[in-house]
Design an enzyme around this catalytic site. Structure first.
Site, PDB file in Angstrom:
ATOM      1  N   HIS A  20      -6.094 -18.392   9.471  1.00 23.55           N
ATOM      2  CA  HIS A  20      -5.762 -19.384   8.452  1.00 23.55           C
ATOM      3  C   HIS A  20      -5.706 -20.727   9.162  1.00 23.55           C
ATOM      4  O   HIS A  20      -5.073 -20.844  10.212  1.00 23.55           O
ATOM      5  CB  HIS A  20      -4.410 -19.064   7.802  1.00 23.55           C
ATOM      6  CG  HIS A  20      -4.214 -19.799   6.518  1.00 23.55           C
ATOM      7  ND1 HIS A  20      -3.928 -21.137   6.485  1.00 23.55           N
ATOM      8  CD2 HIS A  20      -4.297 -19.400   5.234  1.00 23.55           C
ATOM      9  CE1 HIS A  20      -3.843 -21.521   5.221  1.00 23.55           C
ATOM     10  NE2 HIS A  20      -4.061 -20.487   4.446  1.00 23.55           N
ATOM     11  N   LEU A  34      -4.141  -7.754  -1.468  1.00 21.76           N
ATOM     12  CA  LEU A  34      -3.108  -7.048  -2.243  1.00 21.76           C
ATOM     13  C   LEU A  34      -3.781  -6.103  -3.231  1.00 21.76           C
ATOM     14  O   LEU A  34      -3.315  -4.981  -3.456  1.00 21.76           O
ATOM     15  CB  LEU A  34      -2.200  -8.044  -2.974  1.00 21.76           C
ATOM     16  CG  LEU A  34      -1.195  -8.790  -2.086  1.00 21.76           C
ATOM     17  CD1 LEU A  34      -0.378  -9.778  -2.919  1.00 21.76           C
ATOM     18  CD2 LEU A  34      -0.257  -7.839  -1.353  1.00 21.76           C
ATOM     19  N   ARG A  66     -12.431 -21.717   4.855  1.00 18.58           N
ATOM     20  CA  ARG A  66     -11.390 -21.434   5.837  1.00 18.58           C
ATOM     21  C   ARG A  66     -11.896 -21.377   7.281  1.00 18.58           C
ATOM     22  O   ARG A  66     -11.313 -21.973   8.180  1.00 18.58           O
ATOM     23  CB  ARG A  66     -10.811 -20.058   5.520  1.00 18.58           C
ATOM     24  CG  ARG A  66      -9.340 -20.054   5.311  1.00 18.58           C
ATOM     25  CD  ARG A  66      -8.878 -18.671   4.945  1.00 18.58           C
ATOM     26  NE  ARG A  66      -7.940 -18.781   3.836  1.00 18.58           N
ATOM     27  CZ  ARG A  66      -7.204 -17.775   3.384  1.00 18.58           C
ATOM     28  NH1 ARG A  66      -7.315 -16.582   3.905  1.00 18.58           N
ATOM     29  NH2 ARG A  66      -6.368 -17.957   2.400  1.00 18.58           N
ATOM     30  N   GLU A 111      -8.952 -19.568  -6.840  1.00 17.45           N
ATOM     31  CA  GLU A 111      -8.860 -19.851  -5.403  1.00 17.45           C
ATOM     32  C   GLU A 111     -10.260 -19.983  -4.821  1.00 17.45           C
ATOM     33  O   GLU A 111     -11.251 -19.633  -5.474  1.00 17.45           O
ATOM     34  CB  GLU A 111      -8.089 -18.728  -4.690  1.00 17.45           C
ATOM     35  CG  GLU A 111      -6.607 -18.729  -5.030  1.00 17.45           C
ATOM     36  CD  GLU A 111      -5.783 -17.754  -4.202  1.00 17.45           C
ATOM     37  OE1 GLU A 111      -6.344 -16.782  -3.672  1.00 17.45           O
ATOM     38  OE2 GLU A 111      -4.569 -17.971  -4.099  1.00 17.45           O
ATOM     39  N   ALA A 124       3.266 -12.609   0.886  1.00 20.50           N
ATOM     40  CA  ALA A 124       2.057 -13.085   0.201  1.00 20.50           C
ATOM     41  C   ALA A 124       2.422 -14.157  -0.820  1.00 20.50           C
ATOM     42  O   ALA A 124       3.337 -13.983  -1.620  1.00 20.50           O
ATOM     43  CB  ALA A 124       1.342 -11.923  -0.468  1.00 20.50           C
ATOM     44  N   ARG A 135     -12.425 -11.936   4.208  1.00 14.89           N
ATOM     45  CA  ARG A 135     -11.743 -11.470   2.998  1.00 14.89           C
ATOM     46  C   ARG A 135     -11.760 -12.574   1.947  1.00 14.89           C
ATOM     47  O   ARG A 135     -11.428 -13.723   2.232  1.00 14.89           O
ATOM     48  CB  ARG A 135     -10.302 -11.132   3.360  1.00 14.89           C
ATOM     49  CG  ARG A 135      -9.399 -10.899   2.196  1.00 14.89           C
ATOM     50  CD  ARG A 135      -8.007 -10.574   2.677  1.00 14.89           C
ATOM     51  NE  ARG A 135      -7.335 -11.699   3.271  1.00 14.89           N
ATOM     52  CZ  ARG A 135      -6.302 -12.333   2.715  1.00 14.89           C
ATOM     53  NH1 ARG A 135      -5.845 -11.959   1.546  1.00 14.89           N
ATOM     54  NH2 ARG A 135      -5.716 -13.331   3.331  1.00 14.89           N
ATOM     55  N   GLY A 184      -0.277 -16.421  -2.473  1.00 12.81           N
ATOM     56  CA  GLY A 184      -1.316 -16.777  -3.450  1.00 12.81           C
ATOM     57  C   GLY A 184      -1.326 -15.878  -4.665  1.00 12.81           C
ATOM     58  O   GLY A 184      -1.127 -16.329  -5.793  1.00 12.81           O
ATOM     59  N   GLY A 185      -1.558 -14.583  -4.482  1.00 10.61           N
ATOM     60  CA  GLY A 185      -1.565 -13.688  -5.626  1.00 10.61           C
ATOM     61  C   GLY A 185      -2.468 -12.490  -5.458  1.00 10.61           C
ATOM     62  O   GLY A 185      -2.828 -12.115  -4.344  1.00 10.61           O
ATOM     63  N   ALA A 195       0.838  -1.211   0.000  1.00 10.62           N
ATOM     64  CA  ALA A 195       0.000   0.000   0.000  1.00 10.62           C
ATOM     65  C   ALA A 195       0.869   1.257   0.000  1.00 10.62           C
ATOM     66  O   ALA A 195       0.637   2.186  -0.787  1.00 10.62           O
ATOM     67  CB  ALA A 195      -0.930  -0.006   1.211  1.00 10.62           C
ATOM     68  N   HIS A 198      -4.344 -14.387  10.535  1.00 13.12           N
ATOM     69  CA  HIS A 198      -3.759 -14.158   9.221  1.00 13.12           C
ATOM     70  C   HIS A 198      -4.035 -12.754   8.698  1.00 13.12           C
ATOM     71  O   HIS A 198      -3.202 -12.154   8.034  1.00 13.12           O
ATOM     72  CB  HIS A 198      -4.358 -15.201   8.274  1.00 13.12           C
ATOM     73  CG  HIS A 198      -3.723 -15.262   6.939  1.00 13.12           C
ATOM     74  ND1 HIS A 198      -2.361 -15.379   6.769  1.00 13.12           N
ATOM     75  CD2 HIS A 198      -4.259 -15.227   5.681  1.00 13.12           C
ATOM     76  CE1 HIS A 198      -2.088 -15.420   5.476  1.00 13.12           C
ATOM     77  NE2 HIS A 198      -3.213 -15.313   4.797  1.00 13.12           N
TER      78      HIS A 198
HETATM   79  C1  FAD Z   1       1.879 -15.194   4.995  1.00 14.70           C
HETATM   80  C2  FAD Z   1       0.905 -14.279   4.310  1.00 14.70           C
HETATM   81  C3  FAD Z   1       0.437 -14.592   3.035  1.00 14.70           C
HETATM   82  C4  FAD Z   1      -0.476 -13.738   2.392  1.00 14.70           C
HETATM   83  N1  FAD Z   1      -0.880 -14.027   1.112  1.00 14.70           N
HETATM   84  C5  FAD Z   1      -1.688 -13.140   0.452  1.00 14.70           C
HETATM   85  C6  FAD Z   1      -2.026 -13.332  -0.919  1.00 14.70           C
HETATM   86  O1  FAD Z   1      -1.593 -14.287  -1.554  1.00 14.70           O
HETATM   87  N2  FAD Z   1      -2.836 -12.418  -1.526  1.00 14.70           N
HETATM   88  C7  FAD Z   1      -3.339 -11.327  -0.872  1.00 14.70           C
HETATM   89  O2  FAD Z   1      -4.072 -10.537  -1.468  1.00 14.70           O
HETATM   90  N3  FAD Z   1      -3.009 -11.116   0.425  1.00 14.70           N
HETATM   91  C8  FAD Z   1      -2.197 -11.976   1.090  1.00 14.70           C
HETATM   92  N4  FAD Z   1      -1.865 -11.736   2.394  1.00 14.70           N
HETATM   93  C9  FAD Z   1      -2.307 -10.464   3.015  1.00 14.70           C
HETATM   94  C10 FAD Z   1      -1.497  -9.310   2.438  1.00 14.70           C
HETATM   95  O3  FAD Z   1      -0.181  -9.747   2.228  1.00 14.70           O
HETATM   96  C11 FAD Z   1      -1.478  -8.103   3.384  1.00 14.70           C
HETATM   97  O4  FAD Z   1      -2.778  -7.777   3.769  1.00 14.70           O
HETATM   98  C12 FAD Z   1      -0.880  -6.884   2.677  1.00 14.70           C
HETATM   99  O5  FAD Z   1       0.375  -7.225   2.144  1.00 14.70           O
HETATM  100  C13 FAD Z   1      -0.733  -5.706   3.638  1.00 14.70           C
HETATM  101  O6  FAD Z   1       0.002  -4.705   2.980  1.00 14.70           O
HETATM  102  P1  FAD Z   1       0.186  -3.270   3.644  1.00 14.70           P
HETATM  103  O7  FAD Z   1       0.955  -2.453   2.679  1.00 14.70           O
HETATM  104  O8  FAD Z   1      -1.108  -2.768   4.129  1.00 14.70           O
HETATM  105  O9  FAD Z   1       1.069  -3.551   4.954  1.00 14.70           O
HETATM  106  P2  FAD Z   1       2.418  -4.356   5.142  1.00 14.70           P
HETATM  107  O10 FAD Z   1       2.870  -5.014   3.911  1.00 14.70           O
HETATM  108  O11 FAD Z   1       2.212  -5.222   6.336  1.00 14.70           O
HETATM  109  O12 FAD Z   1       3.478  -3.206   5.474  1.00 14.70           O
HETATM  110  C14 FAD Z   1       3.420  -2.463   6.668  1.00 14.70           C
HETATM  111  C15 FAD Z   1       4.589  -1.495   6.700  1.00 14.70           C
HETATM  112  O13 FAD Z   1       4.412  -0.565   7.766  1.00 14.70           O
HETATM  113  C16 FAD Z   1       5.608  -0.474   8.539  1.00 14.70           C
HETATM  114  N5  FAD Z   1       5.233  -0.042   9.902  1.00 14.70           N
HETATM  115  C17 FAD Z   1       4.356  -0.640  10.744  1.00 14.70           C
HETATM  116  N6  FAD Z   1       4.227   0.092  11.872  1.00 14.70           N
HETATM  117  C18 FAD Z   1       5.044   1.169  11.743  1.00 14.70           C
HETATM  118  C19 FAD Z   1       5.365   2.281  12.574  1.00 14.70           C
HETATM  119  N7  FAD Z   1       4.812   2.460  13.790  1.00 14.70           N
HETATM  120  N8  FAD Z   1       6.274   3.176  12.131  1.00 14.70           N
HETATM  121  C20 FAD Z   1       6.866   3.028  10.917  1.00 14.70           C
HETATM  122  N9  FAD Z   1       6.599   1.997  10.093  1.00 14.70           N
HETATM  123  C21 FAD Z   1       5.690   1.085  10.492  1.00 14.70           C
HETATM  124  C22 FAD Z   1       6.194  -1.869   8.436  1.00 14.70           C
HETATM  125  O14 FAD Z   1       7.548  -1.890   8.786  1.00 14.70           O
HETATM  126  C23 FAD Z   1       5.938  -2.154   6.952  1.00 14.70           C
HETATM  127  O15 FAD Z   1       6.898  -1.494   6.160  1.00 14.70           O
HETATM  128  C24 FAD Z   1      -0.949 -12.571   3.057  1.00 14.70           C
HETATM  129  C25 FAD Z   1      -0.492 -12.270   4.338  1.00 14.70           C
HETATM  130  C26 FAD Z   1       0.431 -13.103   4.963  1.00 14.70           C
HETATM  131  C27 FAD Z   1       0.915 -12.741   6.339  1.00 14.70           C
END
Ligand code: FAD
Length: 520
Positions: free
Chosen positions: A232, A374, A279, A116, A48, A368, A50-51, A18, A336
């Protein structure tokens, strides 16, 4: 008060999918990306497997994706936001292709689409087989590095928003180099990911401590539906670091069985779909079996050619000393994903945006749909940054407050209280909840808070960055845990990920959407 000299047009907190997407959509504005980790490849995004879901196929459409998303969310998502998400899916993928995202392709050069659970079409795009998140973050990061308008800070923990006259004035941070400082900007986008670390078993990385949600609580902003925590069913029950390795659902699709320690399958007792049940059903079945005193395993031996089909899973099992071709693999349900977060459907202070897992957009409802998160990061990373960049107001004089470190505990005690909190949340606010377990969890958390206040204070004089961050995270986790339990007590129904055994049915009070021809 130490204030950084540069005033940025926009600060983005978080370098996951994001945050990086938002940065790439910021045009020529001066942007600062901050992460609390030492690497910009952090958060759940690189994990992540799956995709990314998007209706790119000729047999597919945004409206089919919309229907699937609403049904998976048990009719409690927001129709306006789901419509927006699913319509913006294809443009989001096109944007990634423009920056050379290496999606897997078919022999004829088309995007390879997986199907999926709960998707009516093949629409999940992947990269590097099960490495979609890692390749996505690398692609976004490398593109962002080329942009001259983007500055970067790692090892900087964002403590709080500074808001005056209902408008953003900047943030307070604790930095590895400078300690507490203030960074000024009229605009902040929070993209700090989920809160999985509040629970004892999670697939989320150690940094997923729900910081934005705790920051929002302190800023009197509204959180919504944070009780909607998706488990999960099959995480490898071997702790390696702070989180558990995900064992993909595709294993069960390929014949793996869920069994007790003596090898007896049990899913038939819970669903005619057995291992292929949804799930939440599988998670509850495993939870029940565990409560009956059974250790639960996944039997991967029925899968032919496991090593080639699932190289990541096989090699990880071998690395922790388990041979999946010969023995049963211990599993547990693990937290998860959180469907709720900071509510962006309400009016936020001028200049504040929230995107990704930290936000509540309303697209996921009570569950979800796989691979929609993603997509949410890509779509709302863009729309939230466009919105905040269109907002403007004056910077005024401020008098920021920093967290009080005079009561910081020894790191050993901080770690101990963190794991106590994780146990309380997992046991009392887990897969199966009821009024008394939730009230018990609330009481235990309040007790824990008192214990933290009354514990001996750290007497050394060598505070490291890690020590301070762990302390600030613990404080965030306690306040967020109480808020989450409060929401779970308030929702007196069962729906999707939120299962109350004392209220086992859905209540029309929480229905939002009805699709013609469907029964709720
Ligand atoms: C094992 C796993 C597999 C997954 N597989 C899938 C999939 O296949 N498809 C799908 O759609 N989703 C999947 N998900 C869910 C998806 O990956 C996440 O919901 C998504 O990546 C979240 O992205 P984000 O950018 O919101 O946060 P994140 O990617 O979690 O990034 C958070 C960022 O914020 C920073 N941060 C946090 N707190 C602070 C703070 N106080 N100060 C400064 N920095 C901070 C962290 O260091 C990091 O850089 C999966 C999740 C997991 C755990």
């Amino acid at each position: 008060m130490v204030v950084e000299n540069t005033i940025y047009d926009l600060i983005i907190v978080g370098s996951g999918a994001a945050g990086l997407t938002a940065a790439l959509e910021s045009g020529n504005k001066s942007v600062l990306i901050i992460t609390k980790t030492s690497s910009f490849s952090s958060g759940s995004s690189p994990l992540a497997q799956g995709g990314i879901a998007a209706s790119v196929g000729s047999d597919d459409s945004a409206s089919l994706h919309y229907n699937d998303t609403i049904k998976a969310g048990v009719y409690s998502g927001r129709s306006d936001q789901i419509s927006f998400l699913t319509k913006m899916g294809v443009p989001a993928i096109e944007n990634l292709l423009k920056i050379n995202m290496a999606f897997d392709k078919t022999g004829s050069g088309q995007l390879d689409r997986n199907r999926e659970g709960a998707h009516s079409r093949r629409r999940v795009l992947k990269a590097g087989g099960d490495s979609t998140g890692r390749i996505l973050v690398k692609t976004l990061y490398e593109e962002a590095l080329k942009r001259k308008n983007i500055s970067w800070k790692h090892s900087v923990f964002v403590c709080d928003l500074i808001i005056e006259n209902n408008s953003v004035q900047g943030i307070t941070v604790y930095s590895d180099n400078d300690g507490f400082i203030t960074i000024r900007s009229k605009r902040v986008l929070l993209a700090t990911g989920g809160l999985g670390q509040l629970f004892g078993h999670t697939t989320n990385p150690v940094e997923a401590t729900g910081d934005s949600m705790a920051i929002a609580l302190r800023a009197n902003l509204k959180l919504k539906e944070i009780e909607m925590v998706q488990f999960h069913p099959t995480a490898l029950n071997v702790k390696s670091g702070d989180s558990l390795m995900l064992l993909t659902e595709a294993l069960r699709g390929d014949g793996a069985l869920l069994v007790r320690g003596d090898g007896t399958p049990f899913m038939g007792k819970y669903s005619p779909l057995k291992e292929l049940a949804p799930r939440d059903v599988v998670s509850r079945a495993i939870w029940n079996e565990m409560k009956l005193g059974h250790e639960i395993f996944i039997d991967l031996k029925p899968i032919d050619d496991l090593g080639n089909k699932f190289p990541t899973v096989s090699s990880f099992c071998l690395r922790v000393g388990l041979n999946p071709n010969r023995e049963l693999i211990p599993i547990t349900p693990a937290v998860h994903y959180v469907m709720g977060g900071v509510d962006i459907n309400r009016e936020l202070p001028s200049g504040l945006g929230v995107a990704g897992e930290a936000s509540y957009t309303g697209v996921h409802g009570a569950n979800r749909l796989a691979s929609n998160s993603l997509l949410e990061c890509l779509v709302y990373g863009k729309s939230e940054v466009e919105r905040v960049l269109s907002e403007d107001h004056e910077l005024v004089d401020i008098d920021p407050k920093y967290p009080d470190l005079s009561r910081i505990l020894d790191l050993v005690d901080i770690d101990l209280y963190r794991s106590k909190l994780q146990g309380i949340m997992y046991n009392n606010c887990g897969i199966i909840r009821n009024e008394s377990s939730l009230l018990e969890g609330e009481t235990q958390l309040i007790e824990l808070k008192k214990m933290i206040i009354n514990s001996p204070i750290y007497s050394g004089n060598n505070l490291t960055y890690r020590h301070v961050v762990k302390w600030l995270e613990l404080n965030n986790m306690v306040s967020l845990g109480l808020s989450l339990i409060g929401s779970a007590i308030y929702r007196k129904e069962s729906r999707g990920a939120h299962y109350r055994e004392d209220y086992p049915n859905t209540s029309i009070r929480w229905d939002r959407i009805k699709i013609e021809g469907d029964s709720v």
